[in-house]
Design a protein around this motif. Sequence first.
Motif, PDB file in Angstrom:
ATOM      1  N   GLU A 107      89.942  51.972 144.755  1.00 22.43           N
ATOM      2  CA  GLU A 107      91.060  51.415 143.982  1.00 22.43           C
ATOM      3  C   GLU A 107      90.855  51.600 142.473  1.00 22.43           C
ATOM      4  OE1 GLU A 107      94.762  50.076 143.797  1.00 22.43           O
ATOM      5  OE2 GLU A 107      93.714  50.269 145.701  1.00 22.43           O
ATOM      6  N   GLU A 108      89.599  51.519 142.008  1.00 25.34           N
ATOM      7  CA  GLU A 108      89.322  51.682 140.575  1.00 25.34           C
ATOM      8  C   GLU A 108      89.635  53.098 140.102  1.00 25.34           C
ATOM      9  OE1 GLU A 108      86.032  51.080 142.563  1.00 25.34           O
ATOM     10  OE2 GLU A 108      87.290  49.376 142.978  1.00 25.34           O
ATOM     11  N   ALA A 109      89.576  54.080 140.997  1.00 21.86           N
ATOM     12  CA  ALA A 109      89.807  55.485 140.627  1.00 21.86           C
ATOM     13  C   ALA A 109      91.280  55.854 140.679  1.00 21.86           C
ATOM     14  CB  ALA A 109      89.005  56.393 141.549  1.00 21.86           C
ATOM     15  N   MET A 110      92.151  54.874 140.849  1.00 23.10           N
ATOM     16  CA  MET A 110      93.579  55.157 140.947  1.00 23.10           C
ATOM     17  C   MET A 110      94.391  54.424 139.882  1.00 23.10           C
ATOM     18  SD  MET A 110      93.966  55.140 145.063  1.00 23.10           S
ATOM     19  CE  MET A 110      95.647  54.742 144.894  1.00 23.10           C
ATOM     20  N   LYS A 111      93.755  54.006 138.821  1.00 25.56           N
ATOM     21  CA  LYS A 111      94.457  53.236 137.793  1.00 25.56           C
ATOM     22  C   LYS A 111      95.174  54.104 136.780  1.00 25.56           C
ATOM     23  CE  LYS A 111      91.760  49.112 138.264  1.00 25.56           C
ATOM     24  NZ  LYS A 111      91.016  48.065 137.657  1.00 25.56           N
ATOM     25  N   THR A 112      94.619  55.292 136.473  1.00 28.12           N
ATOM     26  CA  THR A 112      95.236  56.184 135.502  1.00 28.12           C
ATOM     27  C   THR A 112      95.340  57.594 136.075  1.00 28.12           C
ATOM     28  OG1 THR A 112      93.160  56.852 134.470  1.00 28.12           O
ATOM     29  CG2 THR A 112      94.224  54.875 133.577  1.00 28.12           C
ATOM     30  N   ASN A 113      96.174  58.391 135.453  1.00 29.75           N
ATOM     31  CA  ASN A 113      96.328  59.779 135.878  1.00 29.75           C
ATOM     32  C   ASN A 113      95.015  60.548 135.721  1.00 29.75           C
ATOM     33  OD1 ASN A 113      99.106  59.685 136.583  1.00 29.75           O
ATOM     34  ND2 ASN A 113      99.612  59.708 134.413  1.00 29.75           N
ATOM     35  N   ARG A 114      94.293  60.281 134.658  1.00 29.42           N
ATOM     36  CA  ARG A 114      93.021  60.955 134.408  1.00 29.42           C
ATOM     37  C   ARG A 114      92.017  60.673 135.525  1.00 29.42           C
ATOM     38  NH1 ARG A 114      90.314  60.623 128.634  1.00 29.42           N
ATOM     39  NH2 ARG A 114      92.029  62.054 128.324  1.00 29.42           N
ATOM     40  N   GLU A 115      91.931  59.427 135.963  1.00 30.91           N
ATOM     41  CA  GLU A 115      90.995  59.071 137.035  1.00 30.91           C
ATOM     42  C   GLU A 115      91.400  59.705 138.362  1.00 30.91           C
ATOM     43  OE1 GLU A 115      91.145  54.853 136.740  1.00 30.91           O
ATOM     44  OE2 GLU A 115      89.586  54.766 135.221  1.00 30.91           O
ATOM     45  N   ILE A 116      92.685  59.821 138.619  1.00 28.39           N
ATOM     46  CA  ILE A 116      93.155  60.483 139.839  1.00 28.39           C
ATOM     47  C   ILE A 116      92.795  61.963 139.802  1.00 28.39           C
ATOM     48  CG2 ILE A 116      95.224  61.214 141.090  1.00 28.39           C
ATOM     49  CD1 ILE A 116      96.404  58.459 140.421  1.00 28.39           C
ATOM     50  N   ARG A 117      93.036  62.621 138.687  1.00 24.80           N
ATOM     51  CA  ARG A 117      92.670  64.040 138.560  1.00 24.80           C
ATOM     52  C   ARG A 117      91.167  64.231 138.748  1.00 24.80           C
ATOM     53  NH1 ARG A 117      96.068  63.767 133.952  1.00 24.80           N
ATOM     54  NH2 ARG A 117      94.228  63.898 132.623  1.00 24.80           N
ATOM     55  N   ARG A 118      90.376  63.329 138.193  1.00 27.58           N
ATOM     56  CA  ARG A 118      88.922  63.410 138.330  1.00 27.58           C
ATOM     57  C   ARG A 118      88.502  63.252 139.791  1.00 27.58           C
ATOM     58  NH1 ARG A 118      86.898  59.364 134.798  1.00 27.58           N
ATOM     59  NH2 ARG A 118      87.307  60.849 133.153  1.00 27.58           N
ATOM     60  N   ARG A 138     102.597  65.559 139.187  1.00 23.25           N
ATOM     61  CA  ARG A 138     103.226  64.332 139.684  1.00 23.25           C
ATOM     62  C   ARG A 138     102.391  63.142 139.224  1.00 23.25           C
ATOM     63  NH1 ARG A 138     108.378  63.941 141.336  1.00 23.25           N
ATOM     64  NH2 ARG A 138     108.974  65.942 142.191  1.00 23.25           N
ATOM     65  N   PRO A 139     102.651  62.635 138.013  1.00 23.76           N
ATOM     66  CA  PRO A 139     101.870  61.501 137.503  1.00 23.76           C
ATOM     67  C   PRO A 139     102.281  60.186 138.169  1.00 23.76           C
ATOM     68  CG  PRO A 139     103.548  62.124 135.925  1.00 23.76           C
ATOM     69  CD  PRO A 139     103.609  63.139 137.035  1.00 23.76           C
ATOM     70  N   LEU A 140     101.529  59.152 137.872  1.00 24.20           N
ATOM     71  CA  LEU A 140     101.821  57.820 138.417  1.00 24.20           C
ATOM     72  C   LEU A 140     103.218  57.344 138.033  1.00 24.20           C
ATOM     73  CD1 LEU A 140      98.420  56.062 137.718  1.00 24.20           C
ATOM     74  CD2 LEU A 140      99.456  56.439 139.962  1.00 24.20           C
ATOM     75  N   GLN A 141     103.719  57.769 136.890  1.00 25.60           N
ATOM     76  CA  GLN A 141     105.027  57.333 136.431  1.00 25.60           C
ATOM     77  C   GLN A 141     106.163  58.030 137.189  1.00 25.60           C
ATOM     78  OE1 GLN A 141     102.633  58.647 134.492  1.00 25.60           O
ATOM     79  NE2 GLN A 141     101.904  56.843 133.399  1.00 25.60           N
TER      80      GLN A 141
END
Length: 84
Positions: free
Chosen positions: A61-72, A39-42
């Motif tokens: 908030e900085e860790a929620m900008k991209t899918n990669r950062e969310i997975r991390r 379930r990506p941001l898109q």
Amino acid sequence: MELKRGLLVRSKAGHDKHGFFVVLSADQEFAVICDGKHRPLQRPKKKNCRHLAVTNTVLPEEAMKTNREIRRGIRCYLEKDPQS
């Protein structure tokens, strides 16, 4: 605990049961969640709040900008808490 943006939650019901997600937005009844992979941001998922278990972890908030950062962020939580 009230659902808020950045909160890490675990799904208790549905096809995604036992999966970890980040809350993007929430109201009294539903939360919009994503995990950055299935379930990506898109394409976030709208899920009933009753079907979510809250953790004590909030991603910045900085860790929620991209899918990669969310997975991390989710992976770091799982490495710290292996009983999940």
